[in-house]
Design a protein around this motif. Structure first.
Motif, PDB file in Angstrom:
ATOM      1  N   LEU A 123      60.377  56.407  60.944  1.00 39.18           N
ATOM      2  CA  LEU A 123      59.270  55.459  60.930  1.00 39.18           C
ATOM      3  C   LEU A 123      58.065  56.112  61.603  1.00 39.18           C
ATOM      4  N   ILE A 124      56.876  55.865  61.062  1.00 39.18           N
ATOM      5  CA  ILE A 124      55.654  56.410  61.656  1.00 39.18           C
ATOM      6  C   ILE A 124      54.672  55.269  61.884  1.00 39.18           C
ATOM      7  N   CYS A 125      54.103  55.235  63.088  1.00 35.67           N
ATOM      8  CA  CYS A 125      53.106  54.232  63.450  1.00 35.67           C
ATOM      9  C   CYS A 125      51.866  54.945  63.963  1.00 35.67           C
ATOM     10  N   ARG A 126      50.704  54.527  63.495  1.00 38.41           N
ATOM     11  CA  ARG A 126      49.467  55.144  63.972  1.00 38.41           C
ATOM     12  C   ARG A 126      48.302  54.203  63.752  1.00 38.41           C
ATOM     13  N   LEU A 127      47.217  54.450  64.456  1.00 33.53           N
ATOM     14  CA  LEU A 127      45.999  53.690  64.251  1.00 33.53           C
ATOM     15  C   LEU A 127      45.371  54.088  62.922  1.00 33.53           C
ATOM     16  N   ALA A 128      44.826  53.094  62.223  1.00 33.06           N
ATOM     17  CA  ALA A 128      44.038  53.357  61.023  1.00 33.06           C
ATOM     18  C   ALA A 128      42.556  53.136  61.302  1.00 33.06           C
ATOM     19  N   ASP A 129      42.294  52.257  62.262  1.00 33.69           N
ATOM     20  CA  ASP A 129      40.925  51.955  62.694  1.00 33.69           C
ATOM     21  C   ASP A 129      40.825  52.383  64.149  1.00 33.69           C
ATOM     22  N   PHE A 130      39.951  53.348  64.437  1.00 34.29           N
ATOM     23  CA  PHE A 130      39.886  53.928  65.779  1.00 34.29           C
ATOM     24  C   PHE A 130      38.975  53.158  66.736  1.00 34.29           C
ATOM     25  N   ASP A 131      38.367  52.094  66.295  1.00 31.29           N
ATOM     26  CA  ASP A 131      37.439  51.332  67.129  1.00 31.29           C
ATOM     27  C   ASP A 131      38.248  50.473  68.115  1.00 31.29           C
ATOM     28  N   PRO A 132      38.142  50.732  69.425  1.00 33.86           N
ATOM     29  CA  PRO A 132      38.931  49.953  70.389  1.00 33.86           C
ATOM     30  C   PRO A 132      38.659  48.456  70.333  1.00 33.86           C
ATOM     31  N   SER A 133      37.467  48.062  69.951  1.00 34.56           N
ATOM     32  CA  SER A 133      37.150  46.629  69.917  1.00 34.56           C
ATOM     33  C   SER A 133      37.941  45.900  68.836  1.00 34.56           C
ATOM     34  N   HIS A 134      38.516  46.640  67.900  1.00 33.13           N
ATOM     35  CA  HIS A 134      39.272  46.036  66.813  1.00 33.13           C
ATOM     36  C   HIS A 134      40.766  45.936  67.112  1.00 33.13           C
ATOM     37  N   LEU A 135      41.185  46.437  68.263  1.00 32.02           N
ATOM     38  CA  LEU A 135      42.603  46.382  68.613  1.00 32.02           C
ATOM     39  C   LEU A 135      42.929  45.055  69.290  1.00 32.02           C
ATOM     40  N   ILE A 162      64.505  57.260  63.763  1.00 27.37           N
ATOM     41  CA  ILE A 162      63.599  58.082  64.553  1.00 27.37           C
ATOM     42  C   ILE A 162      62.208  57.482  64.390  1.00 27.37           C
ATOM     43  N   THR A 163      61.537  57.234  65.506  1.00 21.02           N
ATOM     44  CA  THR A 163      60.194  56.657  65.446  1.00 21.02           C
ATOM     45  C   THR A 163      59.177  57.663  65.938  1.00 21.02           C
ATOM     46  N   ILE A 164      58.107  57.804  65.160  1.00 22.65           N
ATOM     47  CA  ILE A 164      56.995  58.686  65.516  1.00 22.65           C
ATOM     48  C   ILE A 164      55.768  57.821  65.780  1.00 22.65           C
ATOM     49  N   PHE A 165      55.170  58.000  66.941  1.00 18.48           N
ATOM     50  CA  PHE A 165      53.889  57.365  67.246  1.00 18.48           C
ATOM     51  C   PHE A 165      52.823  58.457  67.233  1.00 18.48           C
ATOM     52  N   ASP A 166      51.929  58.368  66.260  1.00 22.28           N
ATOM     53  CA  ASP A 166      50.841  59.334  66.140  1.00 22.28           C
ATOM     54  C   ASP A 166      49.652  58.807  66.943  1.00 22.28           C
ATOM     55  N   LEU A 167      49.242  59.550  67.966  1.00 18.79           N
ATOM     56  CA  LEU A 167      48.176  59.096  68.862  1.00 18.79           C
ATOM     57  C   LEU A 167      46.783  59.550  68.425  1.00 18.79           C
ATOM     58  N   LYS A 168      46.663  60.077  67.212  1.00 19.14           N
ATOM     59  CA  LYS A 168      45.350  60.472  66.720  1.00 19.14           C
ATOM     60  C   LYS A 168      44.409  59.264  66.722  1.00 19.14           C
ATOM     61  N   GLY A 169      43.224  59.436  67.294  1.00 20.96           N
ATOM     62  CA  GLY A 169      42.245  58.358  67.329  1.00 20.96           C
ATOM     63  C   GLY A 169      42.328  57.473  68.551  1.00 20.96           C
ATOM     64  N   VAL A 170      43.368  57.642  69.374  1.00 17.60           N
ATOM     65  CA  VAL A 170      43.487  56.844  70.593  1.00 17.60           C
ATOM     66  C   VAL A 170      42.521  57.403  71.640  1.00 17.60           C
ATOM     67  N   VAL A 171      41.706  56.522  72.202  1.00 16.57           N
ATOM     68  CA  VAL A 171      40.729  56.913  73.221  1.00 16.57           C
ATOM     69  C   VAL A 171      40.957  56.046  74.463  1.00 16.57           C
ATOM     70  N   LEU A 172      40.309  56.440  75.551  1.00 17.42           N
ATOM     71  CA  LEU A 172      40.467  55.675  76.794  1.00 17.42           C
ATOM     72  C   LEU A 172      40.102  54.212  76.613  1.00 17.42           C
ATOM     73  N   GLY A 173      39.170  53.940  75.712  1.00 18.56           N
ATOM     74  CA  GLY A 173      38.750  52.558  75.490  1.00 18.56           C
ATOM     75  C   GLY A 173      39.836  51.667  74.931  1.00 18.56           C
ATOM     76  N   HIS A 174      40.898  52.258  74.380  1.00 17.93           N
ATOM     77  CA  HIS A 174      42.009  51.440  73.884  1.00 17.93           C
ATOM     78  C   HIS A 174      42.879  50.899  75.021  1.00 17.93           C
ATOM     79  N   LEU A 175      42.939  51.621  76.132  1.00 21.33           N
ATOM     80  CA  LEU A 175      43.889  51.256  77.171  1.00 21.33           C
ATOM     81  C   LEU A 175      43.627  49.891  77.802  1.00 21.33           C
ATOM     82  N   PRO A 176      42.359  49.518  78.063  1.00 24.58           N
ATOM     83  CA  PRO A 176      42.149  48.178  78.620  1.00 24.58           C
ATOM     84  C   PRO A 176      42.498  47.052  77.649  1.00 24.58           C
ATOM     85  N   LYS A 177      42.682  47.380  76.384  1.00 21.86           N
ATOM     86  CA  LYS A 177      43.045  46.358  75.397  1.00 21.86           C
ATOM     87  C   LYS A 177      44.540  46.040  75.434  1.00 21.86           C
ATOM     88  N   ILE A 178      45.291  46.847  76.185  1.00 20.90           N
ATOM     89  CA  ILE A 178      46.741  46.668  76.230  1.00 20.90           C
ATOM     90  C   ILE A 178      47.103  45.659  77.310  1.00 20.90           C
TER      91      ILE A 178
END
Length: 315
Positions: A123-135, A162-178
């Motif tokens: 399984l693969i999971c990744r961001l498609a939209d890199f804008d943190p405001s959209h998370l 097996i799970t793959i998390f692709d962190l492409k596009g993840v920026v510091l601005g995503h972390l406060p959204k968690i």
């Protein structure tokens, strides 16, 4: 004196469409003994708050814990209790809802068409939209759990995932959204309730601030999960030592469809074949806390106190 009436139960016949929409054949590869299935069934009948489930469902739980009866009981209890106590993840699972549709634009969830030589599904999971405001973290997790349920239903009992998390596009601005309480619930569910054999978790395209991500996640991980975790910062050569590159999506140099195409395939399943199935699951596969013997299970009891620290502070 008249005999006492039997204790109240949810008293539903098991739905053969769960957990495998196409029926009991999904459990054909399970290695559990029929007598162990019956032991679990008798135990469940003594837990009036639990729903009645099929033999195939019980077989899935037993398989996920390598046929340990006691671990299967604990997994079943946590599985149904968590789905009741975390409505932010397991309620309103309508594939056409605005929140779910938006989440499937924000993130891509895919299951590869071919398995590894060991028979593991990737399984693969990744961001498609890199804008943190959209998370919208809870909505994305709800969409992920819908995807995970479909994977189990489509795959049946298999040797592992097996799970793959692709962190492409993840920026510091995503972390406060968690939301940290939501992250904790997610980790508890994945480790204690998700009825699959998880074989490895790969983080690829690791970002420079991995220390901050791991500082959030590692305290929530059991040693068994930590041992499954593999980080890839400099290319994917090490990943392809365990997962043949040829079975990967075209985006990663493989021969499968693109991530977007694979994601669209699962989105279509969610909107068609599994649209009513999700509604039925929500209606029938929850605990009835009014029937629980002893104190009711609450979110704070199951997942721990949430406290006031709800968002990550970035230094």
């Amino acid at each position: 004196m008249a005999p006492l009436p039997p204790p109240a139960t949810q008293n539903r016949d098991p739905n053969p469409r769960f957990p495998f929409i196409d029926g009991a054949d999904g459990a054909a590869a399970a290695t559990c003994r029929p007598e162990d299935v019956q032991i679990i069934r008798i135990w469940m009948k003594r837990q009036p708050h639990l729903p009645t489930i099929s033999d195939a469902f019980i077989s899935l739980f037993l398989h996920s814990v390598y046929n340990s009866i006691e671990q299967a009981k604990a997994t079943i209890e946590t599985y149904f209790s968590a789905r009741t106590a975390a409505p932010e993840f397991f309620k309103d699972r309508n594939g056409f809802s605005e929140d779910v549709q938006f989440s499937y634009k924000t993130a891509h969830f895919t299951s590869l068409n071919k398995k590894t030589p060991e028979g593991y599904r990737v399984l693969i999971c990744r961001l498609a939209d890199f804008d943190p405001s959209h998370l919208h973290f809870n909505d994305v997790l709800r969409a992920f759990f819908m995807f995970a349920d479909i994977c189990i239903s489509e795959d049946g009992v298999i040797p592992g995932y097996i799970t793959i998390f692709d962190l492409k596009g993840v920026v510091l601005g995503h972390l406060p959204k968690i939301s940290l309480p939501s992250l904790k619930k997610f980790m508890i569910y994945i480790q204690d309730a998700h009825p699959v054999r998880l074989k490895a978790v790969h983080l690829i395209n690791c970002v420079p601030f991995m220390d901050k991500i791991l500082a959030m996640v590692k305290p929530l991980m059991k040693n068994e999960m930590i041992n499954l975790l593999q980080l890839h910062s400099n290319g994917l050569d090490n990943l392809f030592k365990t997962i043949p590159q040829e079975i990967m999506p075209e985006d990663y140099g493989g021969k499968d469809k693109t991530m977007a195409e694979l994601h669209a395939d699962y989105k279509k399943l969610m909107e068609t074949k599994y649209l009513d199935w999700m509604k039925e699951e929500e209606e029938h596969l929850r605990t009835n806390e009014d029937l629980r013997i002893g104190s009711k299970s609450t979110s704070s009891e199951l997942f721990g106190m949430e406290g006031s620290f709800r968002k990550l502070a970035i230094d």
